[in-house]
Scaffold this motif. Structure first.
Motif, PDB file in Angstrom:
ATOM      1  N   PHE A   1       0.811  -1.220   0.000  1.00  0.00           N
ATOM      2  CA  PHE A   1       0.000   0.000   0.000  1.00  0.00           C
ATOM      3  C   PHE A   1       0.844   1.270   0.000  1.00  0.00           C
ATOM      4  CE2 PHE A   1      -2.082   3.298   2.661  1.00  0.00           C
ATOM      5  CZ  PHE A   1      -3.045   3.694   1.749  1.00  0.00           C
ATOM      6  N   ALA A   2       1.787   1.382   0.934  1.00  0.00           N
ATOM      7  CA  ALA A   2       2.581   2.608   1.050  1.00  0.00           C
ATOM      8  C   ALA A   2       3.844   2.308   1.832  1.00  0.00           C
ATOM      9  CB  ALA A   2       1.777   3.716   1.723  1.00  0.00           C
ATOM     10  N   ALA A   3       4.934   2.046   1.131  1.00  0.00           N
ATOM     11  CA  ALA A   3       6.222   1.781   1.768  1.00  0.00           C
ATOM     12  C   ALA A   3       7.216   2.851   1.336  1.00  0.00           C
ATOM     13  CB  ALA A   3       6.737   0.394   1.391  1.00  0.00           C
ATOM     14  N   THR A   4       7.994   3.345   2.276  1.00  0.00           N
ATOM     15  CA  THR A   4       8.992   4.368   2.003  1.00  0.00           C
ATOM     16  C   THR A   4      10.242   4.082   2.818  1.00  0.00           C
ATOM     17  OG1 THR A   4       8.100   5.778   3.772  1.00  0.00           O
ATOM     18  CG2 THR A   4       7.316   6.210   1.520  1.00  0.00           C
ATOM     19  N   ILE A   5      11.299   4.820   2.543  1.00  0.00           N
ATOM     20  CA  ILE A   5      12.510   4.795   3.359  1.00  0.00           C
ATOM     21  C   ILE A   5      12.408   5.928   4.379  1.00  0.00           C
ATOM     22  CG2 ILE A   5      15.022   4.991   3.364  1.00  0.00           C
ATOM     23  CD1 ILE A   5      13.982   2.490   1.943  1.00  0.00           C
ATOM     24  N   GLN A   6      12.615   5.615   5.654  1.00  0.00           N
ATOM     25  CA  GLN A   6      12.524   6.634   6.705  1.00  0.00           C
ATOM     26  C   GLN A   6      13.603   6.430   7.757  1.00  0.00           C
ATOM     27  OE1 GLN A   6      10.532   9.180   6.407  1.00  0.00           O
ATOM     28  NE2 GLN A   6       9.129   8.396   4.831  1.00  0.00           N
ATOM     29  N   ASP A   7      14.111   7.549   8.279  1.00  0.00           N
ATOM     30  CA  ASP A   7      14.990   7.517   9.444  1.00  0.00           C
ATOM     31  C   ASP A   7      14.424   8.493  10.475  1.00  0.00           C
ATOM     32  OD1 ASP A   7      15.758  10.042   8.480  1.00  0.00           O
ATOM     33  OD2 ASP A   7      17.649   9.323   7.646  1.00  0.00           O
TER      34      ASP A   7
END
Length: 342
Positions: free
Chosen positions: A12-18
């Motif tokens: 559905f909604a995957a991103t790279i995050q820190d």
């Protein structure tokens, strides 16, 4: 071939995050970063990374990855259910909060989040992604960070910094993550714009998260919060956890991708200790707002910071007899190919 995790299905909604792009709001750049920084830290601690290292953040069902590296140690943390690993003709089940080692060609299938909105996948060593303004976090509205500044797509390859990982003891983490039933707030900087009845309503019946919510903010449905003055309101800088009230009286809780300034008055602010928990709320969930004072908010923030700092001490080695497929599969844990890394 460059070592990577290949995206077969982005879900559905995957991103790279820190941890986010801190220090740039005065230039109009949102902070972004993980919705749940505590779960981000937990996933990283399991694989031996610094707590704020970039991970994959997933918000829905369908995420499917393939390992395009000799081996990689991964960990899943957050509002997560066990995921499947398809390896050499076998299908294994891997639990959250446990470091697992996967190998070239393994396919990982992740179910929808459990008891909340979001989960994180960390890789030992991290991802080989260049930072933008000091962060690898994705801010899709301005195409900053991550993979081309957008949500992940099928065909993307998330490069790994390590082509292989050494064999190490299997580790698990004694912690849990789920969406809260209540959130503590303090009166906001614009409290005098609201009637006393508005505060009674806010602390009364639960508010439900609207499907219109996203990484920018949670829109709630519940009793309208009455303003004393319905006229124009000067734009002000925003903060994480600010509870804004537009003219319709339905509050909006600002999250990681919030705008840098806002033109709605803020009736309350979520205390620092509860901001990570607020990021776990999913559409359809109900939550109560509980008003607290400054001293209670500071004590809660200190306690939460101490809990987070103590997470490494909560790492445990898996039992010696855990490397039997019968027991592991019976407990929804990974089979004998697992390992963790510190």
């Amino acid at each position: 071939m460059r070592p990577a995790l290949a995206i077969l299905d982005p879900g559905f909604a995957a991103t790279i995050q820190d941890r986010g792009r801190v220090g740039w709001q005065r230039f109009g750049v949102p902070v972004s970063g993980a919705l749940d920084p505590e779960a981000l830290a937990a996933a990283n601690i399991l694989v031996g990374n610094a707590p704020g290292t970039a991970t994959m953040e997933a918000m829905g069902a369908g995420l499917r990855l393939r390992v395009d590296a000799e081996s990689a140690t991964l960990a899943l943390a957050g509002c997560a259910a066990p995921f499947r690993i398809e390896s050499a003709g076998r299908v294994l089940s891997a639990s959250p909060l446990r470091a697992v080692t996967v190998h070239r060609g393994d396919v990982l299938r992740f179910p929808p989040p459990k008891n909340g909105a979001v989960y994180y996948i960390a890789a030992a060593g991290g991802f080989d992604i260049p930072p933008v303004l000091g962060s690898r976090s994705t801010y899709a509205r301005a195409s900053l960070g991550g993979i081309e500044g957008r949500t992940l797509r099928a065909g993307d390859a998330i490069p790994l910094l390590r082509a292989a990982v050494p064999v190490a003891p299997t580790l698990l983490l004694d912690a849990s993550f789920e969406a809260p039933k209540s959130i503590r707030v303090m009166r906001g900087p614009n409290a005098d714009y609201f009637t006393e009845r508005a505060f009674e309503a806010l602390a009364g019946a639960p508010y439900t998260v609207s499907p219109a919510s996203d990484r920018m903010g949670l829109r709630f449905k519940g009793e309208a919060l009455d303003r004393l003055n319905s006229g124009d309101f000067p734009s002000q800088g925003t903060t994480a956890g600010a509870l804004q009230v537009p003219p319709d009286g339905q509050p909006i809780l600002l999250l990681a991708d919030r705008q840098t300034t806002g033109g709605y008055p803020r009736i309350a602010t979520v205390i620092g200790a509860d901001i990570a928990a607020a990021g776990r709320l999913a559409p359809g969930m109900a939550v109560r707002f509980i008003e607290v004072g400054r001293e209670e908010a500071l004590a809660a923030l200190k306690a939460r910071a101490e809990w987070l700092a103590a997470l490494p001490s909560r790492l445990r080695a898996a039992p010696q007899d855990a490397l039997t497929s019968e027991r592991l599969l019976g407990e929804n844990l990974i089979g004998g190919v697992t390992a963790g890394e510190m």
